[in-house]
Scaffold this motif. Sequence first.
Motif, PDB file in Angstrom:
ATOM      1  N   ASP A  12       0.959  -1.021  -0.085  1.00  0.00           N
ATOM      2  CA  ASP A  12       0.197  -0.126  -0.204  1.00  0.00           C
ATOM      3  C   ASP A  12       0.692   1.156   0.007  1.00  0.00           C
ATOM      4  OD1 ASP A  12      -2.132   1.995   0.170  1.00  0.00           O
ATOM      5  OD2 ASP A  12      -2.803   1.350   2.211  1.00  0.00           O
ATOM      6  N   LEU A  13       1.044   1.647  -1.010  1.00  0.00           N
ATOM      7  CA  LEU A  13       1.901   3.115  -1.420  1.00  0.00           C
ATOM      8  C   LEU A  13       1.160   4.248  -1.313  1.00  0.00           C
ATOM      9  CD1 LEU A  13       3.848   1.782  -4.237  1.00  0.00           C
ATOM     10  CD2 LEU A  13       4.652   1.713  -1.706  1.00  0.00           C
ATOM     11  N   MET A  19      -0.198  -2.265  -4.877  1.00  0.00           N
ATOM     12  CA  MET A  19       0.299  -3.468  -5.788  1.00  0.00           C
ATOM     13  C   MET A  19      -0.173  -4.695  -4.844  1.00  0.00           C
ATOM     14  SD  MET A  19       3.719  -2.244  -7.551  1.00  0.00           S
ATOM     15  CE  MET A  19       4.517  -0.779  -6.910  1.00  0.00           C
ATOM     16  N   LYS A  20      -0.588  -5.746  -5.584  1.00  0.00           N
ATOM     17  CA  LYS A  20      -0.594  -7.086  -4.806  1.00  0.00           C
ATOM     18  C   LYS A  20      -0.215  -8.254  -5.676  1.00  0.00           C
ATOM     19  CE  LYS A  20      -5.100  -9.730  -3.834  1.00  0.00           C
ATOM     20  NZ  LYS A  20      -6.354  -9.559  -3.700  1.00  0.00           N
ATOM     21  N   ALA A  46      -1.157 -14.245  -9.800  1.00  0.00           N
ATOM     22  CA  ALA A  46      -2.099 -13.193 -10.164  1.00  0.00           C
ATOM     23  C   ALA A  46      -1.464 -11.866  -9.446  1.00  0.00           C
ATOM     24  CB  ALA A  46      -3.427 -13.430  -9.595  1.00  0.00           C
ATOM     25  N   SER A  47      -1.489 -10.694 -10.342  1.00  0.00           N
ATOM     26  CA  SER A  47      -1.040  -9.393  -9.818  1.00  0.00           C
ATOM     27  C   SER A  47      -1.870  -8.283 -10.134  1.00  0.00           C
ATOM     28  CB  SER A  47       0.370  -9.150 -10.357  1.00  0.00           C
ATOM     29  OG  SER A  47       0.209  -8.980 -11.954  1.00  0.00           O
ATOM     30  N   ARG A  48      -1.980  -7.507  -9.308  1.00  0.00           N
ATOM     31  CA  ARG A  48      -2.709  -6.153  -9.636  1.00  0.00           C
ATOM     32  C   ARG A  48      -2.096  -4.794  -9.352  1.00  0.00           C
ATOM     33  NH1 ARG A  48      -9.168  -4.685  -7.943  1.00  0.00           N
ATOM     34  NH2 ARG A  48      -9.396  -4.330 -10.464  1.00  0.00           N
ATOM     35  N   ILE A  49      -1.817  -3.798 -10.116  1.00  0.00           N
ATOM     36  CA  ILE A  49      -1.434  -2.701  -9.906  1.00  0.00           C
ATOM     37  C   ILE A  49      -2.472  -1.651  -9.746  1.00  0.00           C
ATOM     38  CG2 ILE A  49       0.068  -0.969 -10.568  1.00  0.00           C
ATOM     39  CD1 ILE A  49       1.674  -3.180 -11.993  1.00  0.00           C
ATOM     40  N   GLN A  53      -8.193   4.852  -8.066  1.00  0.00           N
ATOM     41  CA  GLN A  53      -9.387   3.886  -8.071  1.00  0.00           C
ATOM     42  C   GLN A  53     -10.266   3.686  -9.382  1.00  0.00           C
ATOM     43  OE1 GLN A  53     -12.623   4.679  -5.291  1.00  0.00           O
ATOM     44  NE2 GLN A  53     -11.093   4.598  -3.391  1.00  0.00           N
ATOM     45  N   GLU A  54      -9.506   4.518 -10.495  1.00  0.00           N
ATOM     46  CA  GLU A  54     -10.182   4.443 -11.788  1.00  0.00           C
ATOM     47  C   GLU A  54      -9.271   4.076 -12.919  1.00  0.00           C
ATOM     48  OE1 GLU A  54     -13.317   5.258 -12.276  1.00  0.00           O
ATOM     49  OE2 GLU A  54     -13.583   5.780 -10.232  1.00  0.00           O
ATOM     50  N   LYS A  55      -8.116   3.663 -12.281  1.00  0.00           N
ATOM     51  CA  LYS A  55      -7.126   2.962 -13.214  1.00  0.00           C
ATOM     52  C   LYS A  55      -6.189   1.874 -12.686  1.00  0.00           C
ATOM     53  CE  LYS A  55      -6.136   7.836 -14.556  1.00  0.00           C
ATOM     54  NZ  LYS A  55      -7.172   8.409 -13.405  1.00  0.00           N
ATOM     55  N   TYR A  56      -6.174   0.843 -13.120  1.00  0.00           N
ATOM     56  CA  TYR A  56      -5.713  -0.500 -12.759  1.00  0.00           C
ATOM     57  C   TYR A  56      -5.268  -1.278 -13.890  1.00  0.00           C
ATOM     58  CZ  TYR A  56     -10.179  -2.740 -13.653  1.00  0.00           C
ATOM     59  OH  TYR A  56     -11.327  -3.004 -14.292  1.00  0.00           O
ATOM     60  N   ILE A  57      -4.383  -2.401 -13.382  1.00  0.00           N
ATOM     61  CA  ILE A  57      -3.683  -3.325 -14.282  1.00  0.00           C
ATOM     62  C   ILE A  57      -3.680  -4.617 -13.669  1.00  0.00           C
ATOM     63  CG2 ILE A  57      -1.865  -4.130 -15.888  1.00  0.00           C
ATOM     64  CD1 ILE A  57      -0.969  -1.306 -15.956  1.00  0.00           C
ATOM     65  N   ASP A  58      -4.564  -5.809 -14.169  1.00  0.00           N
ATOM     66  CA  ASP A  58      -4.461  -6.875 -13.734  1.00  0.00           C
ATOM     67  C   ASP A  58      -3.903  -7.973 -14.602  1.00  0.00           C
ATOM     68  OD1 ASP A  58      -6.224  -6.509 -11.467  1.00  0.00           O
ATOM     69  OD2 ASP A  58      -8.298  -6.638 -12.702  1.00  0.00           O
TER      70      ASP A  58
END
Length: 171
Positions: A12-13, A19-20, A46-49, A53-58
């Motif tokens: 949590d930055l 990032m997860k 699995a990763s998630r950046i 809240q309106e922009k992500y990459i899975d």
Amino acid sequence: PRINYGFEWFLDLKNNLDMKLTIGQSAKINKNESDSSEEISDYMIASRIIIDQEKYIDNTMILDRRDQDIKGSNINAYFDYNKFKFAIDHDYVSSKYSTGSDQVRVGGNILLGNDFSFNFTGTRDLNTDNNIGYQYGILYENECLGINFNYYRDLTKDRDIDESDGLSLSI
């Protein structure tokens, strides 16, 4: 029954950047003698950046546990810039393990004002370097009603099925 195990790491930055990462596997227990499936699964990563809240990459990937190569993966990115939304999706399946597939899809929504927006999507097969299909149209949507009017074009041919195009209206 199965036992699922692995680990999950979350960072949590500041400025809403998160990032997860999850890596896991599963094992069957009390397997029947007639069951021919694997007792130990391949690795799932699995990763998630989350940019905000309106922009992500899975990203999700299956890694062969024996050969340590990629069996399949999916990457999905979504970006919302107030009046413009954009998404891109990439799917890959290795031909070593199944019928190979490598496709990319893009889509977007542009808010025109007064509850109207312009939508578009398109899909391309990267193995054959051919378009699969696309659609675009106008969407009216408020709290009570949604009306979507689209033109679509399906460019796939399969045995006796030809390319097609048409209009669709959804209320």
